[in-house]
Each structure stands twice: as structure tokens, then as C-alpha cells.
Design a protein around this motif. Structure first.
Motif, PDB file in Angstrom:
ATOM      1  N   MET B   1       1.158  -0.949  -0.075  1.00  0.00           N
ATOM      2  CA  MET B   1       0.066  -0.293   0.194  1.00  0.00           C
ATOM      3  C   MET B   1       0.802   1.447   0.180  1.00  0.00           C
ATOM      4  O   MET B   1       2.143   0.953   1.090  1.00  0.00           O
ATOM      5  CB  MET B   1      -1.243  -0.215   1.506  1.00  0.00           C
ATOM      6  CG  MET B   1      -1.975   0.796   1.190  1.00  0.00           C
ATOM      7  SD  MET B   1      -2.913   1.392   2.421  1.00  0.00           S
ATOM      8  CE  MET B   1      -1.681   0.931   3.988  1.00  0.00           C
ATOM      9  N   ARG B 125      -4.997   3.158  10.937  1.00  0.00           N
ATOM     10  CA  ARG B 125      -6.340   3.613  11.002  1.00  0.00           C
ATOM     11  C   ARG B 125      -6.234   5.227  11.522  1.00  0.00           C
ATOM     12  O   ARG B 125      -7.512   5.647  11.162  1.00  0.00           O
ATOM     13  CB  ARG B 125      -6.830   2.905  12.284  1.00  0.00           C
ATOM     14  CG  ARG B 125      -8.347   3.213  12.693  1.00  0.00           C
ATOM     15  CD  ARG B 125      -8.629   2.736  13.680  1.00  0.00           C
ATOM     16  NE  ARG B 125      -7.744   2.286  15.069  1.00  0.00           N
ATOM     17  CZ  ARG B 125      -8.160   2.303  16.310  1.00  0.00           C
ATOM     18  NH1 ARG B 125      -8.311   1.452  16.524  1.00  0.00           N
ATOM     19  NH2 ARG B 125      -6.860   2.528  16.930  1.00  0.00           N
ATOM     20  N   ASP B 128      -6.992   6.919   8.300  1.00  0.00           N
ATOM     21  CA  ASP B 128      -7.755   6.958   6.859  1.00  0.00           C
ATOM     22  C   ASP B 128      -9.331   6.705   7.056  1.00  0.00           C
ATOM     23  O   ASP B 128      -9.586   6.592   5.926  1.00  0.00           O
ATOM     24  CB  ASP B 128      -7.405   4.677   6.384  1.00  0.00           C
ATOM     25  CG  ASP B 128      -6.187   4.463   5.474  1.00  0.00           C
ATOM     26  OD1 ASP B 128      -6.241   4.232   5.079  1.00  0.00           O
ATOM     27  OD2 ASP B 128      -5.522   5.649   5.377  1.00  0.00           O
ATOM     28  N   ILE B 131     -13.698  10.909   5.488  1.00  0.00           N
ATOM     29  CA  ILE B 131     -14.170  10.584   4.599  1.00  0.00           C
ATOM     30  C   ILE B 131     -14.305  12.231   3.626  1.00  0.00           C
ATOM     31  O   ILE B 131     -13.929  13.415   4.624  1.00  0.00           O
ATOM     32  CB  ILE B 131     -15.312  10.743   4.286  1.00  0.00           C
ATOM     33  CG1 ILE B 131     -15.847   8.625   4.046  1.00  0.00           C
ATOM     34  CG2 ILE B 131     -16.389  11.410   2.977  1.00  0.00           C
ATOM     35  CD1 ILE B 131     -17.235   9.211   4.885  1.00  0.00           C
ATOM     36  N   LYS B 138     -17.227  12.867  -3.208  1.00  0.00           N
ATOM     37  CA  LYS B 138     -17.071  12.541  -2.193  1.00  0.00           C
ATOM     38  C   LYS B 138     -16.249  11.070  -2.498  1.00  0.00           C
ATOM     39  O   LYS B 138     -16.082  10.344  -3.284  1.00  0.00           O
ATOM     40  CB  LYS B 138     -18.169  12.046  -1.414  1.00  0.00           C
ATOM     41  CG  LYS B 138     -18.114  11.801   0.038  1.00  0.00           C
ATOM     42  CD  LYS B 138     -19.051  11.143   0.891  1.00  0.00           C
ATOM     43  CE  LYS B 138     -20.855  11.935   1.057  1.00  0.00           C
ATOM     44  NZ  LYS B 138     -21.422  11.531   1.208  1.00  0.00           N
ATOM     45  N   ASN B 140     -14.078   8.104  -0.198  1.00  0.00           N
ATOM     46  CA  ASN B 140     -13.377   7.937   1.288  1.00  0.00           C
ATOM     47  C   ASN B 140     -12.674   7.024   0.799  1.00  0.00           C
ATOM     48  O   ASN B 140     -12.286   6.039   0.357  1.00  0.00           O
ATOM     49  CB  ASN B 140     -14.717   7.115   1.348  1.00  0.00           C
ATOM     50  CG  ASN B 140     -14.664   5.677   2.411  1.00  0.00           C
ATOM     51  OD1 ASN B 140     -13.222   5.215   3.052  1.00  0.00           O
ATOM     52  ND2 ASN B 140     -16.110   5.562   3.191  1.00  0.00           N
ATOM     53  N   ALA B 142     -11.047   4.869   3.202  1.00  0.00           N
ATOM     54  CA  ALA B 142     -10.823   3.220   3.666  1.00  0.00           C
ATOM     55  C   ALA B 142     -11.655   2.973   3.059  1.00  0.00           C
ATOM     56  O   ALA B 142     -10.732   1.601   2.578  1.00  0.00           O
ATOM     57  CB  ALA B 142     -12.396   3.791   5.228  1.00  0.00           C
ATOM     58  N   THR B 143     -12.094   2.781   1.882  1.00  0.00           N
ATOM     59  CA  THR B 143     -12.611   2.602   1.091  1.00  0.00           C
ATOM     60  C   THR B 143     -12.027   2.734  -0.806  1.00  0.00           C
ATOM     61  O   THR B 143     -12.849   1.556  -0.840  1.00  0.00           O
ATOM     62  CB  THR B 143     -14.113   2.057   1.074  1.00  0.00           C
ATOM     63  OG1 THR B 143     -14.930   3.431   0.766  1.00  0.00           O
ATOM     64  CG2 THR B 143     -14.667   1.473   2.940  1.00  0.00           C
ATOM     65  N   HIS B 144     -11.205   3.493  -0.536  1.00  0.00           N
ATOM     66  CA  HIS B 144     -10.972   4.129  -1.636  1.00  0.00           C
ATOM     67  C   HIS B 144     -11.987   4.044  -2.533  1.00  0.00           C
ATOM     68  O   HIS B 144     -12.135   3.542  -3.669  1.00  0.00           O
ATOM     69  CB  HIS B 144     -10.032   2.623  -2.232  1.00  0.00           C
ATOM     70  CG  HIS B 144      -8.362   3.839  -2.292  1.00  0.00           C
ATOM     71  ND1 HIS B 144      -8.516   3.516  -3.160  1.00  0.00           N
ATOM     72  CD2 HIS B 144      -7.630   3.822  -1.278  1.00  0.00           C
ATOM     73  CE1 HIS B 144      -6.818   4.526  -3.600  1.00  0.00           C
ATOM     74  NE2 HIS B 144      -6.589   4.721  -1.904  1.00  0.00           N
ATOM     75  N   GLN B 145     -13.347   4.392  -2.293  1.00  0.00           N
ATOM     76  CA  GLN B 145     -14.203   4.643  -2.901  1.00  0.00           C
ATOM     77  C   GLN B 145     -14.444   6.404  -3.225  1.00  0.00           C
ATOM     78  O   GLN B 145     -14.594   7.035  -2.578  1.00  0.00           O
ATOM     79  CB  GLN B 145     -15.484   4.016  -2.672  1.00  0.00           C
ATOM     80  CG  GLN B 145     -15.852   2.486  -2.398  1.00  0.00           C
ATOM     81  CD  GLN B 145     -16.527   1.231  -1.615  1.00  0.00           C
ATOM     82  OE1 GLN B 145     -17.107   2.831  -0.995  1.00  0.00           O
ATOM     83  NE2 GLN B 145     -17.170   0.521  -2.011  1.00  0.00           N
ATOM     84  N   ASP B 150     -23.368  11.160  -3.962  1.00  0.00           N
ATOM     85  CA  ASP B 150     -23.794   9.522  -3.912  1.00  0.00           C
ATOM     86  C   ASP B 150     -24.382   8.692  -4.601  1.00  0.00           C
ATOM     87  O   ASP B 150     -24.871   7.266  -4.065  1.00  0.00           O
ATOM     88  CB  ASP B 150     -25.714   9.283  -2.522  1.00  0.00           C
ATOM     89  CG  ASP B 150     -24.970  10.672  -1.860  1.00  0.00           C
ATOM     90  OD1 ASP B 150     -24.725  10.564  -0.272  1.00  0.00           O
ATOM     91  OD2 ASP B 150     -26.534  11.642  -1.353  1.00  0.00           O
ATOM     92  N   GLN B 151     -23.379   8.551  -5.658  1.00  0.00           N
ATOM     93  CA  GLN B 151     -23.694   7.029  -6.868  1.00  0.00           C
ATOM     94  C   GLN B 151     -22.016   6.973  -6.864  1.00  0.00           C
ATOM     95  O   GLN B 151     -21.030   8.059  -6.985  1.00  0.00           O
ATOM     96  CB  GLN B 151     -24.465   7.938  -8.085  1.00  0.00           C
ATOM     97  CG  GLN B 151     -23.950   6.799  -8.808  1.00  0.00           C
ATOM     98  CD  GLN B 151     -25.113   6.887  -9.960  1.00  0.00           C
ATOM     99  OE1 GLN B 151     -25.871   8.531 -10.486  1.00  0.00           O
ATOM    100  NE2 GLN B 151     -25.621   5.685  -9.974  1.00  0.00           N
ATOM    101  N   LEU B 152     -22.537   6.061  -6.479  1.00  0.00           N
ATOM    102  CA  LEU B 152     -20.791   4.730  -6.527  1.00  0.00           C
ATOM    103  C   LEU B 152     -20.037   4.971  -7.755  1.00  0.00           C
ATOM    104  O   LEU B 152     -21.044   4.316  -8.988  1.00  0.00           O
ATOM    105  CB  LEU B 152     -20.720   3.310  -5.851  1.00  0.00           C
ATOM    106  CG  LEU B 152     -19.676   2.829  -4.881  1.00  0.00           C
ATOM    107  CD1 LEU B 152     -19.274   4.272  -3.775  1.00  0.00           C
ATOM    108  CD2 LEU B 152     -20.086   1.774  -3.950  1.00  0.00           C
ATOM    109  N   THR B 157      -6.662   4.177  -9.212  1.00  0.00           N
ATOM    110  CA  THR B 157      -5.624   4.509  -8.568  1.00  0.00           C
ATOM    111  C   THR B 157      -4.758   6.212  -8.484  1.00  0.00           C
ATOM    112  O   THR B 157      -5.211   6.785  -8.204  1.00  0.00           O
ATOM    113  CB  THR B 157      -4.376   3.716  -8.479  1.00  0.00           C
ATOM    114  OG1 THR B 157      -5.085   2.446  -7.706  1.00  0.00           O
ATOM    115  CG2 THR B 157      -3.520   4.065  -7.000  1.00  0.00           C
TER     116      THR B 157
END
Lengths: 231, 231
Positions: B1, B125, B128, B131, B138, B140, B142-145, B150-152, B157
Motif C-alpha cells: 500500500m 487507522r 484512513d 471521508i 465524495k 472515502n 478507507a474504502t477507496h471509493q 451519492d452514486q458510487l 488509483t
DNA sequence: AGCCTTCTGTCATAAAGTAGTCATATTTCC
DNA sequence: GGAAATATGACTACTTTATGACAGAAGGCT
């Protein structure tokens, strides 16, 4: 039951006494004279319990514990704080250093032993007597069984542990090396690719139930268990 | 990582070596020759780890770290101190500068890498769990999303990192070479035009949501993320 | 103890997916 | 119009991940 206990205390006589008392209970004791020595030891060791003096030359025990509780891996270790005087107790309580128990010095040996054992019991019980469930995937820590949609399914130990980790750490990416640390334990040196293989095996187990898609590969980062919720 | 690591070290050869070693582990390295340069960088950057030489001309590394640890935001960053001689180790231990780990020079590369990774893993922790959001975009960590309105939405990378940088550095123009330094890491030699391509790709991702116009090309200067507010 | 089965970590290879570069089109500014 | 700077599409080398196979370890059974 024998546990590994680290004693962080600058005063040698007290250290001796506590160690004697702990060893009598069949525990394995590791001593550290000060905080930096303690840190050093924690790099390669994972005690089951920490006993830390509140006041020490150099970095204080409070600081030490506070920082420890921020550490992802080490924060789980139960911690007992030793304070020199009753008055200091309040400070300790006020500033929540994050310790799980406190005792004032001079330490009453019988009480000390009792509290140590209580701490050890508590942390081991938490882990065992539980059923963890998410998205229809249910594991029983006591029996080491997995049931998916209420159907008992067989699973190996490595996959079980991996699954257990993800069930308790949702919605976050973990790198392969983190997974090795958390699931296999620090100090175990394995190939990072090994994680891939176990993820594959885990997914294979889940596939007949169509649950494999909750285990997401995040390219370049690692793996994640996602229950689908955004945020 | 991959993590962002700042190296504060006056001796160029050592800097080179450490950087090489870190980059080999896929970390992104930002160098500073002295404390004031380091402070400068911290104004606009938030590394995941600091590696600081203990003895440097001008303000010493110890002073730097001590002050840093008083800073609410920056004190969270794990810090490794490099000391030149064994004798100094004790001083370091005595004076609690607040560093999380120490190594003596000459640095043993394998050990260095191991310690760096240990520090990063254990503190990740804190770093990461964020948000970051602006204008309905947006991410995240932590999830790398990425989610837009509000749509994924899926994102690679490189674009993710670029977006992350802009979300945390609004309303200011960055040249291509600055972006390469901050987002890709110093020492990575790439064509400046590469940045253009990634900007293009980022804009393509945002286009369906009509957010692409917040990423402004400043002719002759570089790129900027503007949230539209006038200062 | 010996045999058999299951599990584990590693490796080699296949399969995906990306990133960086380049060539070309387009825009911008004088 | 023309030079300079950007945008864009296409291509390829490279990196990362998935997967099947294998040998040794661990455990169970008789």
C-alpha cells in the motif's frame, strides 16, 4: 492458563515483586524499565496484558497508554495502570488514558493477582463466546463453525480467521500486509500473495450462496468486505 | 500500500538512499533538507509518516518533532527519528521528543523498511478513517471509493490520488511538475503531459455528473480545483 | 506407527486492468 | 494566421490479480 504479561515500571523493587507474584500464577513476564524500552519490545512481541506505571522518568505511562490505544493492533491489549498515590487516581480517571483498570501503589498482592486474572479472563471471553453474523454469513467462535443462510458449511482454519476478521472489520480496505498482521499475527512472515490465495478459497466457499461479491478486490490497495452501503 | 512519507534530512546521500528504499516499497516520498522547508511542505501536505534526522543545521530535528507533537492535527502523524550515533540514542530516549520510533545511522536498509512499514500499518487507522467531500464529490479513504451525488462511481488509483489531492487543495493553481511531485512523489520522473492525460480521465469520470468544470485549466500555469467561491 | 485425508503456503501462468507516452486535433492568445 | 499550449484518442508495456497445481505439514484413524 499461562499468559504473556509486560511490566513497564521504572522502580526495580516493585518490578521484582510484581514479577514474582505473576510468575507464581504461571504467567510469563517481560519487563521494561521505561517507555521506550517497552515500545521496543512491542515491535516484536504481543503480550496479553500490559501493566504500566503511571509516573516514570522520561515519557510517562499515561502518554504511553494513550498512544497505544490509538494503535490499531496494540489497542486491543488490556492494560492496567499503577498509580503511586490515591490522589492521582482521580487524574487517571479524569484523563481517560484508555487503561482498562487501575491500582494504587503500594500494591496489595492478592488484589493484584485477582485483578490481573480478571482482565485476562475478560479479554479471552470476549473473543470466544460469540456468534458473529453479517449478510447471512454467521460464524460461531466457540465451535469454529460457519453457517451461511443457516446452512452449516465446512471451512478451514485460515479461511475461518480471515472471514472472522472481515466480519468484524467491514467497509474498509486492508492491504495484504495488514491482513497478514491481523489475521496471521505479527511476526509471521509469509508471501503477500498467500493472502490472494486464501481470498480465493474464501470466495469459493461463499460462491454457492452467492455471497462472494461482498469481498471486494481494491486494485493496488488490498481487499475489503463491504456490506454494500455507501459512505 | 502506498503512503506519503516526508523525509527531513540534511545529508543528501542519505536522503537519496532512504528515498530509493522507500520508493521501492511503493511509497511516495517528499524530501525536505531542513526544518523550515519541512514546515513549508506541511502547510500544504499531510504525510502519513515523518522521518526526521535528529541533528541538522539550523533548527534540530528534535525541536521540530517536539513542536509537531504539540500541534493538534500534526501530532497524529507517526514519526521516526534518525540519530547519528549510538550514544545519542540515550538522549533521545531520555528526552521524550515524542517520536514513535528511532533508528541509528548508518541505517540498515532491511530493518528500516520493516520499521517504516510497521509504523504505517499500525497507525493507518487514524489516517484512513476520513471521508473527504466537496461539491457533491465524495471520496472515502478507507474504502477507496468515489461517490458523486451519492452514486458510487469507479475510479482508478492514479485518478483517485489526483482527485484526493485536489479535494484537499482547493482554489489554488498547481503546475504540472508540482502535481507530479505531490501526487506521484518526488523522484518519479514522468512526462509533464502525463498530468494532462490524467486530468482528462478525471474529467471524464466527472462529466456524467456535470462536475467537470470545477477542474480548471489555467493556461501556462497548470490546473486548479475551484469550488467557485471567491476569496 | 503407518496410512490417508485435509489444509497451507508458494509458485507459475493466465487474465485483467492501468498507466504513461505519443501522435494528432483543438483551442487560445497575440 | 500562426505559434504555443491543451485536449483527446489510441497503443503498449507493465503491474496487479486470479487461478490451478503441488509439495510439505498437520491431523485423524486404525
Amino acid at each position: 492458563m499461562s499468559s504473556k504479561i509486560m511490566l513497564v515500571e521504572d522502580e526495580q523493587p516493585i518490578r521484582e515483586m510484581l514479577r514474582y507474584s505473576l510468575e507464581k500464577q504461571n504467567h510469563l513476564v517481560i519487563e521494561a524499565e521505561n517507555v521506550s524500552q517497552a515500545r521496543e519490545i512491542l515491535m516484536t512481541n504481543r503480550p496479553d496484558l500490559l501493566i504500566v506505571d503511571w509516573m516514570m522518568p522520561g515519557e510517562s505511562g499515561v502518554e504511553f497508554v494513550k498512544r497505544l490505544k490509538k494503535d490499531e493492533i496494540l489497542s486491543e491489549i488490556p492494560t492496567m495502570m499503577l498509580t503511586a498515590r490515591v490522589e492521582e487516581m482521580d487524574k487517571v480517571n479524569g484523563l481517560d488514558s484508555g487503561a482498562d483498570d487501575y491500582m494504587t501503589k503500594p500494591v496489595a498482592i492478592r488484589e493484584f493477582q485477582a485483578r490481573v486474572n480478571a482482565l485476562l479472563r475478560r479479554s479471552s471471553r470476549n473473543l470466544d463466546n460469540q456468534i458473529i453474523e453479517a449478510l447471512g454469513i454467521k460464524i460461531n467462535l466457540a465451535t469454529h463453525q460457519l453457517s451461511i443462510d443457516d446452512q452449516l458449511t465446512s471451512i478451514g482454519t485460515a479461511e475461518f480467521n480471515l472471514l472472522k476478521f472481515f466480519l468484524t472489520h467491514k467497509n474498509r480496505v486492508y492491504s495484504r500486509s495488514q491482513l497478514l498482521d491481523f489475521v496471521w499475527g505479527q511476526g509471521v512472515y509469509l508471501e503477500e500473495r498467500t493472502v490472494d490465495v486464501h481470498m480465493l478459497r474464501l470466495r469459493k466457499i461463499l460462491k454457492p450462496f452467492n455471497k462472494q461479491d461482498y469481498f471486494i478486490t481494491v486494485r493496488g490497495m488490498g481487499y475489503m468486505f463491504s456490506d454494500g452501503k455507501i459512505e
